[in-house]
Scaffold this motif. Structure first.
Motif, short mmCIF file in Angstrom:
data_model
loop_
_atom_site.label_atom_id
_atom_site.label_comp_id
_atom_site.label_asym_id
_atom_site.label_seq_id
_atom_site.Cartn_x
_atom_site.Cartn_y
_atom_site.Cartn_z
N VAL A 19 0.83 -1.21 0.00
CA VAL A 19 0.00 0.00 0.00
C VAL A 19 0.87 1.25 0.00
CG1 VAL A 19 -1.64 1.34 1.36
CG2 VAL A 19 -1.99 -1.12 1.06
N VAL A 20 1.91 1.27 0.83
CA VAL A 20 2.79 2.45 0.91
C VAL A 20 3.48 2.71 -0.42
CG1 VAL A 20 4.87 3.40 1.98
CG2 VAL A 20 3.12 2.29 3.40
N LEU A 21 4.06 1.66 -1.00
CA LEU A 21 4.80 1.82 -2.25
C LEU A 21 3.88 2.26 -3.39
CD1 LEU A 21 7.35 1.55 -3.96
CD2 LEU A 21 6.84 -0.89 -4.22
N LEU A 22 2.79 1.51 -3.58
CA LEU A 22 1.90 1.83 -4.69
C LEU A 22 1.15 3.14 -4.45
CD1 LEU A 22 0.43 -1.68 -5.60
CD2 LEU A 22 2.38 -0.47 -6.58
N GLY A 23 0.84 3.44 -3.19
CA GLY A 23 0.18 4.72 -2.89
C GLY A 23 1.08 5.90 -3.20
N THR A 24 2.37 5.79 -2.84
CA THR A 24 3.33 6.86 -3.14
C THR A 24 3.49 7.05 -4.64
OG1 THR A 24 4.54 6.38 -1.09
CG2 THR A 24 5.69 7.66 -2.79
N ALA A 32 9.36 -0.80 -7.12
CA ALA A 32 10.45 -0.41 -6.23
C ALA A 32 11.56 0.28 -7.00
CB ALA A 32 10.99 -1.64 -5.50
N ALA A 33 11.88 -0.25 -8.19
CA ALA A 33 12.89 0.39 -9.04
C ALA A 33 12.43 1.77 -9.48
CB ALA A 33 13.18 -0.48 -10.26
N LEU A 34 11.15 1.91 -9.81
CA LEU A 34 10.61 3.21 -10.23
C LEU A 34 10.70 4.22 -9.09
CD1 LEU A 34 9.15 5.06 -12.19
CD2 LEU A 34 6.99 3.99 -11.49
N ALA A 35 10.37 3.79 -7.88
CA ALA A 35 10.46 4.70 -6.73
C ALA A 35 11.90 5.16 -6.54
CB ALA A 35 9.95 4.01 -5.47
N GLY A 36 12.86 4.24 -6.66
CA GLY A 36 14.25 4.62 -6.55
C GLY A 36 14.70 5.54 -7.67
N THR A 37 14.17 5.32 -8.87
CA THR A 37 14.50 6.18 -10.00
C THR A 37 13.99 7.60 -9.78
OG1 THR A 37 14.38 4.30 -11.52
CG2 THR A 37 14.23 6.49 -12.49
N LEU A 38 12.76 7.73 -9.32
CA LEU A 38 12.21 9.06 -9.04
C LEU A 38 13.00 9.76 -7.94
CD1 LEU A 38 8.38 8.27 -9.19
CD2 LEU A 38 9.83 9.25 -10.98
N GLY A 39 13.43 8.99 -6.95
CA GLY A 39 14.28 9.58 -5.92
C GLY A 39 15.60 10.06 -6.49
N THR A 95 18.37 -2.88 -11.69
CA THR A 95 19.32 -3.92 -11.29
C THR A 95 19.28 -4.14 -9.78
OG1 THR A 95 20.80 -3.43 -13.14
CG2 THR A 95 21.76 -4.58 -11.25
N GLN A 96 19.24 -3.05 -9.01
CA GLN A 96 19.21 -3.19 -7.56
C GLN A 96 17.92 -3.82 -7.07
OE1 GLN A 96 22.59 -2.91 -7.20
NE2 GLN A 96 21.81 -2.56 -5.14
N SER A 97 16.80 -3.40 -7.63
CA SER A 97 15.53 -3.99 -7.23
C SER A 97 15.49 -5.48 -7.56
CB SER A 97 14.38 -3.26 -7.94
OG SER A 97 13.13 -3.78 -7.53
N PRO A 111 21.65 3.04 -2.99
CA PRO A 111 21.17 2.68 -1.65
C PRO A 111 19.70 3.00 -1.44
CG PRO A 111 22.60 4.61 -1.55
CD PRO A 111 22.72 4.05 -2.93
N ILE A 112 19.19 4.06 -2.09
CA ILE A 112 17.77 4.39 -1.95
C ILE A 112 16.90 3.26 -2.51
CG2 ILE A 112 15.95 5.93 -2.78
CD1 ILE A 112 17.96 8.21 -2.64
N THR A 113 17.22 2.83 -3.71
CA THR A 113 16.44 1.76 -4.34
C THR A 113 16.58 0.46 -3.55
OG1 THR A 113 16.85 2.77 -6.49
CG2 THR A 113 16.04 0.50 -6.48
N THR A 114 17.80 0.18 -3.12
CA THR A 114 18.02 -1.05 -2.35
C THR A 114 17.23 -1.04 -1.05
OG1 THR A 114 20.28 -1.11 -3.26
CG2 THR A 114 19.80 -2.55 -1.39
N ALA A 115 17.20 0.11 -0.38
CA ALA A 115 16.43 0.22 0.86
C ALA A 115 14.94 0.06 0.61
CB ALA A 115 16.73 1.55 1.53
#
Length: 396
Positions: A28-33, A219-226, A286-288, A375-379
């Protein structure tokens, strides 16, 4: 039996086709963000998307050449040793005429020969002065089309469906760039805002198309946007600190003479962000994927150990990617680097000159965003996958 039944029940919460547990809260947190980011991206596209003809209405039409000047193609018939080329005009009012044009040394030494196609500049008859021809350039379309065909074929043969989807994503990215970002920038929109909106739109489409709609991709997309956000912050600060104007070549100077009200530092910020998209996408997916594969292979590994293991992969990827970024610039700017070497200028003076400083700032800002995105994507990925699970032998 009871433990085995509970274990099977827990494994029903999975991310698409990925054989990895994902908790409801993490999902929910990931997809909501990402949904909020998508809504903001769509709102930005709707608000800033230029309507048809807006650029022409605002800036007027810009003539590429004087009235009556045309650029017909011609076939090379002979190349003479004195730098002259005999060619037959293939189109236009002078079709069929044989003309002689002077060829610059760099073109003649490139291997120009009979049968090649060149582009001429034809100046029409004016006030009794007969039409004249000059060499405008070499028609390289055949080679470019062959290379493009080889590229597409190799991608399709090796990557198959994923490659086809990646090519479709590339087309979508080109459409966003040419139909949204470029017109909006010419109309005076914020370079930073357009870069963030356009880059987010491109990444949403390309990542899900190329890698499929899954929580791994999310998760990779969230890290990319970050990573994009970090690159933007560092880029803006570096451009201001270095006092870069954004006009450091002939193209920038010509554009400045035609367009009023455009912030060239904003254009530089936009260019800086867009320049890092491809490599950023590479490291985040790759990290995800590394986190997902590690969790599937070692379900008993703690999240901290999972993060550390994935970061060891990420560090190797960072090292190789940094080489890619730096040497890619060195290759494209080889002529400039040779000229600077010939001048024997002090290194500090060379690096602070605006053309070089612009490239250095762009390279370093995108590299920092790239490194921190790992590290952001990995986390994010480590927090998204399920917690450590006891080994089946221990449960039994």
């Amino acid at each position: 039996m009871g433990a085995g039944h509970a274990h099977a029940h827990r494994r029903t919460s999975r991310s698409g086709t990925d054989d990895v547990e994902v908790g409801l809260v993490a999902r929910v947190v990931l997809l909501g963000t990402l949904a909020l980011c998508a809504l903001g991206t769509v709102a930005g596209l709707v608000h800033y998307w230029p309507d048809g003809g807006a650029v022409e209405r605002t800036l007027g039409s810009v003539e590429y050449a004087a009235e009556g000047v045309t650029f017909p193609h011609a076939e090379v018939l002979a190349v003479r040793g004195d730098g002259l080329v005999v060619a037959r005009v293939l189109e236009g009012e002078a079709e069929g005429d044989r003309v002689r044009v002077q060829v610059p040394r760099d073109i003649s030494e490139s291997g120009l020969r009979g049968g090649d196609v060149v582009e001429l500049q034809r100046n029409p008859t004016v006030e009794g002065v007969e039409q004249s021809f000059a060499l405008f350039g070499v028609d390289r379309s055949r080679t470019l089309w062959l290379l493009l065909g080889a590229f597409v074929l190799s991608v399709v043969l090796v990557a198959r469906l994923r490659g086809v989807l990646a090519l479709v994503g590339l087309l979508v990215g080109g459409y966003v760039l040419t139909q949204f970002m470029l017109p909006a920038l010419l109309l005076g929109a914020s370079g930073l805002g357009i870069a963030m909106i356009g880059s987010a739109a491109i990444m949403f489409v390309t990542l899900y198309l190329a890698h499929g709609p899954s929580l791994r991709t999310s998760a990779a997309l969230a890290g990319t946007l970050g990573g994009i956000a970090i690159t933007a912050v560092i880029g803006v600060a570096a451009i201001r600190s270095a006092r870069l104007s954004g006009v450091d070549d002939d193209a920038g100077a010509i554009l400045a003479s035609y367009v009023d009200g455009v912030s060239f530092t904003g254009l530089l910020t936009c260019a800086l962000i867009v320049a890092g998209l491809g490599v950023l996408n590479d490291v985040t997916i790759t990290q995800s994927s590394a986190v997902w594969e590690l969790r599937a292979a070692a379900p008993a590994m703690s999240r901290r150990a999972l993060f550390r293991s994935a970061m060891r992969i990420g560090r190797d990827h960072i090292a190789s990617t940094i080489y890619t970024i730096v040497f890619a610039y060195a290759g494209t700017a080889l002529s400039v680097l040779l000229l600077l070497y010939l001048y024997q200028r002090p290194a500090a003076s060379t690096l602070t000159a605006q053309p070089i400083a612009t490239e250095v700032v762009t390279t370093l800002a995108t590299a920092i965003g790239l490194v921190l995105a790992v590290p952001i994507t990995t986390a994010i990925a480590a927090a998204t996958v399920g917690p450590a699970r006891a080994r089946e032998g221990a449960q039994a």
